[in-house]
Design an enzyme around this catalytic site. Structure first.
Site, PDB file in Angstrom:
ATOM      1  N   PHE A  23      45.188  25.767  31.007  1.00 47.67           N
ATOM      2  CA  PHE A  23      44.206  25.973  29.877  1.00 47.67           C
ATOM      3  C   PHE A  23      44.391  27.327  29.288  1.00 47.67           C
ATOM      4  CE2 PHE A  23      42.716  22.557  32.274  1.00 47.67           C
ATOM      5  CZ  PHE A  23      42.314  21.488  31.400  1.00 47.67           C
TER       6      PHE A  23
ATOM      7  N   THR B 231      47.021  21.213  35.156  1.00 49.95           N
ATOM      8  CA  THR B 231      46.977  21.596  33.647  1.00 49.95           C
ATOM      9  C   THR B 231      46.681  22.849  33.492  1.00 49.95           C
ATOM     10  OG1 THR B 231      46.508  19.128  33.083  1.00 49.95           O
ATOM     11  CG2 THR B 231      45.787  20.970  31.668  1.00 49.95           C
TER      12      THR B 231
END
Length: 365
Positions: free
Chosen positions: A263, A261
């Site tokens: 960010f 992921t």
């Protein structure tokens, strides 16, 4: 009878203890210099945290590292050192999706170090609100997952707030099934953020086909709920398991073993200046074009003409009822580079809407 220590081992330990004392003295020397830097910054009215400066420090240390310390170990060590020194200048307040134990918290600590004032929020919306209102100096929000694609809510909020991106970090996401009992038997519902449930869809369908998929605000909130009810399970990190006293009933249940992921680190441009160019940067923007034939092609022509590479291109509905879209674009480079500046100037002229979301150092974790 106690075993007599090996003399060679004792000698090595003595040398390590001496090096540790030398390191501590050097770290305190560095901290004293950081305090002097802080005083200069206060007189100048400049900010304490400059992401491009910290990125350059780490890149420089990696370049001269001769081992045996692995180069990938340099970044986390020096981020903690810089975090502790920065905290002597001024506390850095960081908002992220909470509660304790979320991957967002892990990303925030990995980027800023642990010497921060943590502000866990109940939603991504609240992270944006806290940062825009000045309750936090920075916010950390998920923007993209390698399995499920963009985090739509984060993208939408860039249009609704003045916040800009000043940094990025990516995290290897290892999902675990957490529960009060060390078993898969009797699980009636699995609680997690919708993105996590989607990232573990195949595993859950195969191993827990009858269990309800229950979306909650965050994976850590799912872990908290699972800690209160033995019929519930959560999809979350090992950190969340430790935080809420849960068993890892099944480890690494994500469908993609390389699941990551990305960010974004966001800030109010009124209080945090845009990072300067480092030579390894990303520029993010959101644009829209008139709904006419060839409009998207025309929008991309300036990028090719000036040799600017595009690393991401996403569309989101404009919600106008006219089948119009916003396009979120990541470019390689920084507006301080002449070819990037020229491309952006021509691109802006072709767009009905243009917003520069930020230029910042590329994550090298």
């Amino acid at each position: 009878m106690a075993e007599t220590p090996n003399p060679a081992l004792l000698a090595l330990r003595t040398q390590i203890d001496a090096v540790d004392r030398d390191l501590l003295a050097l770290l305190n020397r560095r901290a004293a210099l950081a305090l002097q830097v802080g005083e200069v910054k206060k007189r100048e009215g400049s900010v304490a945290f400059r992401p491009e400066r910290e990125a350059q420090v780490i890149a420089g240390l990696k370049a001269v590292n001769a081992g045996p310390l692995a180069s990938q170990s340099v970044a986390p060590i020096w981020r903690e050192i810089m975090s502790a020194c920065r905290a002597l200048e001024t506390p850095t307040r960081v908002a992220y999706l909470g509660p304790a134990g979320t991957f967002s918290e892990q990303a925030a600590l990995g980027y800023f170090g642990s010497s921060i004032v943590s502000l866990p929020c109940t939603s991504i919306d609240e992270v944006f609100r806290a940062t825009a209102a000045g309750a936090a100096d920075f916010g950390v929000v998920p923007v993209e997952n390698s399995t499920e694609g963009v985090v739509a809510r984060s993208l939408d909020l860039f249009l609704a707030t003045p916040l800009v991106i000043v940094g990025e970090t990516s995290l290897f996401v290892r999902h675990n099934l957490l529960r009060k009992l060390d078993s898969l038997d009797g699980i009636q519902a699995v609680c997690a953020h919708p993105q996590a449930l989607a990232q573990c869809h195949d595993w859950l369908a195969h191993h827990l086909p009858q269990a309800e998929r229950r979306p909650v605000a965050s994976n850590a909130e799912g872990a908290r709920l699972a800690s209160l009810d033995s019929t519930l399970a959560a999809v979350a990190s090992e950190r969340a398991a430790s935080e809420y006293g849960l068993h890892v009933a099944a480890p690494a249940i994500q469908d993609d073993a390389r699941n990551r992921t990305r960010f974004a680190v966001v800030a109010d441009p009124a209080g945090q200046p845009q990072p300067q160019a480092t030579g390894s940067d990303c520029t993010s923007l959101v644009v829209s074009v008139a709904n006419r034939p060839g409009a998207v092609h025309d929008m991309l022509v300036p990028l090719k003409a000036h040799g600017v590479s595009m690393s991401r291109f996403e569309s989101r509905p404009a919600r106008s009822g006219q089948w119009e879209y916003y396009f979120y674009i990541d470019l390689q480079g920084h507006p301080q580079q002449a070819h990037v500046a020229a491309a952006l100037q021509e691109l802006r002229a072709t767009c009905a809407f243009f917003k520069l979301l930020g230029s910042y150092p590329i994550d090298t974790h």
